[in-house]
Design a protein around this motif. Structure first.
Motif, short mmCIF file in Angstrom:
data_model
loop_
_atom_site.label_atom_id
_atom_site.label_comp_id
_atom_site.label_asym_id
_atom_site.label_seq_id
_atom_site.Cartn_x
_atom_site.Cartn_y
_atom_site.Cartn_z
N GLY A 38 0.81 -1.22 0.00
CA GLY A 38 0.00 0.00 0.00
C GLY A 38 0.84 1.26 0.00
O GLY A 38 0.30 2.37 0.09
N VAL A 39 2.16 1.14 -0.09
CA VAL A 39 3.06 2.31 -0.13
C VAL A 39 3.88 2.27 -1.42
O VAL A 39 3.81 3.18 -2.24
CB VAL A 39 4.02 2.32 1.09
N PHE A 40 4.60 1.20 -1.62
CA PHE A 40 5.38 1.04 -2.86
C PHE A 40 4.42 1.00 -4.05
O PHE A 40 4.70 1.52 -5.13
CB PHE A 40 6.23 -0.23 -2.79
N VAL A 41 3.30 0.33 -3.85
CA VAL A 41 2.18 0.35 -4.81
C VAL A 41 0.92 0.60 -4.00
O VAL A 41 0.92 0.43 -2.78
CB VAL A 41 2.07 -0.99 -5.59
N ASP A 42 -0.18 0.98 -4.66
CA ASP A 42 -1.38 1.39 -3.93
C ASP A 42 -2.03 0.25 -3.13
O ASP A 42 -2.51 0.45 -2.02
CB ASP A 42 -2.44 1.94 -4.89
N ARG A 43 -2.04 -0.92 -3.73
CA ARG A 43 -2.77 -2.01 -3.09
C ARG A 43 -1.97 -2.60 -1.92
O ARG A 43 -0.74 -2.54 -1.93
CB ARG A 43 -3.04 -3.09 -4.14
N ILE A 64 8.34 -15.55 -4.18
CA ILE A 64 7.77 -14.37 -3.50
C ILE A 64 8.24 -13.10 -4.20
O ILE A 64 9.44 -12.88 -4.38
CB ILE A 64 8.25 -14.30 -2.03
N HIS A 65 7.28 -12.27 -4.59
CA HIS A 65 7.58 -10.99 -5.25
C HIS A 65 7.17 -9.87 -4.30
O HIS A 65 5.98 -9.62 -4.09
CB HIS A 65 6.79 -10.93 -6.57
N LEU A 66 8.17 -9.22 -3.73
CA LEU A 66 7.90 -8.15 -2.76
C LEU A 66 7.80 -6.79 -3.46
O LEU A 66 8.77 -6.32 -4.06
CB LEU A 66 9.02 -8.08 -1.72
N MET A 67 6.63 -6.18 -3.38
CA MET A 67 6.46 -4.81 -3.88
C MET A 67 6.21 -3.95 -2.66
O MET A 67 5.08 -3.54 -2.36
CB MET A 67 5.27 -4.76 -4.85
N ILE A 68 7.29 -3.75 -1.89
CA ILE A 68 7.16 -3.06 -0.60
C ILE A 68 8.32 -2.08 -0.42
O ILE A 68 9.40 -2.28 -0.97
CB ILE A 68 7.14 -4.08 0.57
N GLU A 69 8.07 -1.03 0.36
CA GLU A 69 9.13 -0.10 0.72
C GLU A 69 10.00 -0.75 1.80
O GLU A 69 9.50 -1.54 2.60
CB GLU A 69 8.53 1.19 1.31
N ASN A 70 11.25 -0.41 1.81
CA ASN A 70 12.20 -0.93 2.81
C ASN A 70 12.11 -2.44 3.02
O ASN A 70 11.85 -2.90 4.14
CB ASN A 70 11.99 -0.25 4.18
N GLU A 91 13.94 -0.34 -7.21
CA GLU A 91 13.53 1.06 -7.05
C GLU A 91 13.38 1.41 -5.55
O GLU A 91 12.94 0.56 -4.76
CB GLU A 91 12.19 1.32 -7.76
N ASN A 92 13.71 2.63 -5.22
CA ASN A 92 13.56 3.15 -3.84
C ASN A 92 14.20 2.24 -2.79
O ASN A 92 13.60 1.99 -1.75
CB ASN A 92 12.08 3.29 -3.44
N PRO A 140 3.87 -2.46 -11.63
CA PRO A 140 3.32 -3.31 -10.58
C PRO A 140 2.16 -2.64 -9.86
O PRO A 140 2.03 -1.43 -9.85
CB PRO A 140 4.51 -3.50 -9.63
N GLY A 141 1.31 -3.48 -9.26
CA GLY A 141 0.18 -2.93 -8.49
C GLY A 141 -1.08 -3.74 -8.66
O GLY A 141 -1.86 -3.85 -7.74
N LYS A 142 -1.25 -4.29 -9.85
CA LYS A 142 -2.45 -5.14 -10.02
C LYS A 142 -2.28 -6.14 -11.15
O LYS A 142 -1.43 -5.95 -12.04
CB LYS A 142 -3.71 -4.29 -10.23
N GLY A 143 -3.08 -7.19 -11.08
CA GLY A 143 -3.07 -8.21 -12.12
C GLY A 143 -3.97 -7.80 -13.27
O GLY A 143 -4.66 -6.79 -13.20
N GLY A 144 -3.94 -8.57 -14.34
CA GLY A 144 -4.85 -8.36 -15.46
C GLY A 144 -4.53 -7.16 -16.33
O GLY A 144 -5.38 -6.72 -17.10
N GLN A 145 -3.31 -6.62 -16.23
CA GLN A 145 -2.98 -5.47 -17.08
C GLN A 145 -2.42 -5.94 -18.41
O GLN A 145 -2.02 -7.08 -18.58
CB GLN A 145 -1.93 -4.60 -16.39
N LYS A 146 -2.33 -4.96 -19.35
CA LYS A 146 -1.84 -5.29 -20.69
C LYS A 146 -0.32 -5.31 -20.69
O LYS A 146 0.32 -4.42 -20.15
CB LYS A 146 -2.38 -4.21 -21.65
N PHE A 147 0.21 -6.32 -21.31
CA PHE A 147 1.65 -6.49 -21.48
C PHE A 147 2.24 -5.30 -22.23
O PHE A 147 1.69 -4.85 -23.24
CB PHE A 147 1.86 -7.77 -22.30
N ILE A 148 3.36 -4.77 -21.74
CA ILE A 148 4.02 -3.63 -22.39
C ILE A 148 5.05 -4.18 -23.39
O ILE A 148 5.99 -4.89 -23.02
CB ILE A 148 4.71 -2.73 -21.34
#
Ligand code: DX5
Ligand code: ZN
Length: 213
Positions: A38-43, A64-70, A91-92, A140-148
């Motif tokens: 909820g900090v590194f990404v919204d959810r 395990i994929h960590l999308m977290i600050e610190n 990042e960060n 990052p932040g949610k599933g179901g997005q379009k591949f870049i």
């Protein structure tokens, strides 16, 4: 050998046992767990996953994929469930080497995740220490997005950058059977796929179509 990791971020958590059982009945190599703070990404998914329960339901390796600050501050939580791999973002993060050492000291494979707009050259100082790069093919932040699509070039560039280091390339976000062939041809080792696999009426056919075309 090409491998597949299934993200269960958008699975049916009310029927977790049968969702995991569905995965167990395939040759999918890993279960990918997306931890968001909820900090590194919204959810925030910290309470979504009962990691002990998931470990008890499967023999699959946990990724395990960590999308977290610190991440250094809370890596222990994830080390304790003894996953196969822990990836954290570049990042960060000003404590990257410390994160690497902490994970490695427990005999767990370590990956660095990198966002679609982050310069791949930033990985250079760490390549000799890590086992995997998790190339994000969505923000990052949610599933179901379009591949870049620019991910294809990034895989090529990373293959060049990683040189002789024995590092796996994993791709995460919007992966399905329309981009998997090219991703594998360009040198990806692991395809992370969430909604394409979990929301398909036949996960076995979907899994096979990621690897065979
Ligand atoms: C995005 C996550 C991905 C994602 C994969 O923030 O890291 O693992 O959930 O799901 P799909 O395949 O649906 O993009
Ligand atoms: Zn992920």
């Amino acid at each position: 050998m090409s491998e597949v990791s299934v993200s269960i971020l958008d699975c049916d958590f009310n029927n977790l046992n049968s969702e995991i059982e569905k995965v167990n009945n395939t040759n999918i190599n890993y279960i990918h767990i997306d931890i968001m703070d909820g900090v590194f990404v919204d959810r925030n998914t910290k309470k979504l996953f009962d990691l002990d329960k998931i470990s008890n339901l499967t023999d699959k390796n946990l990724d395990i994929h960590l999308m977290i600050e610190n991440p250094l501050d809370s890596i222990d939580e994830y080390i304790n469930i003894n996953p196969y791999l822990i990836s954290f973002h570049i990042e960060n993060n000003d404590k990257i080497l410390k994160c690497i050492n902490k994970i490695k000291s427990k005999g767990i494979n370590v990956g660095i995740a990198i966002n679609p707009n982050t310069n791949l050259n930033l990985l250079k100082p760490y390549l000799k220490y890590i086992d995997l790069v998790l190339v994000m093919s969505v923000f990052p932040g949610k599933g179901g997005q379009k591949f870049i699509d620019s991910t294809f070039e990034r895989i090529q560039k990373l293959n060049y950058l990683k040189d002789d280091y024995d590092i796996k390339i994993s791709v995460d976000g919007g992966v399905n059977n329309s981009n998997s062939k090219k991703l594998l041809e360009l040198g990806s080792d692991i395809l992370v796929s969430g909604s394409y696999l979990m929301k398909n009426s036949n996960i076995l056919t979907a899994y096979k179509s990621l690897l065979n075309h």
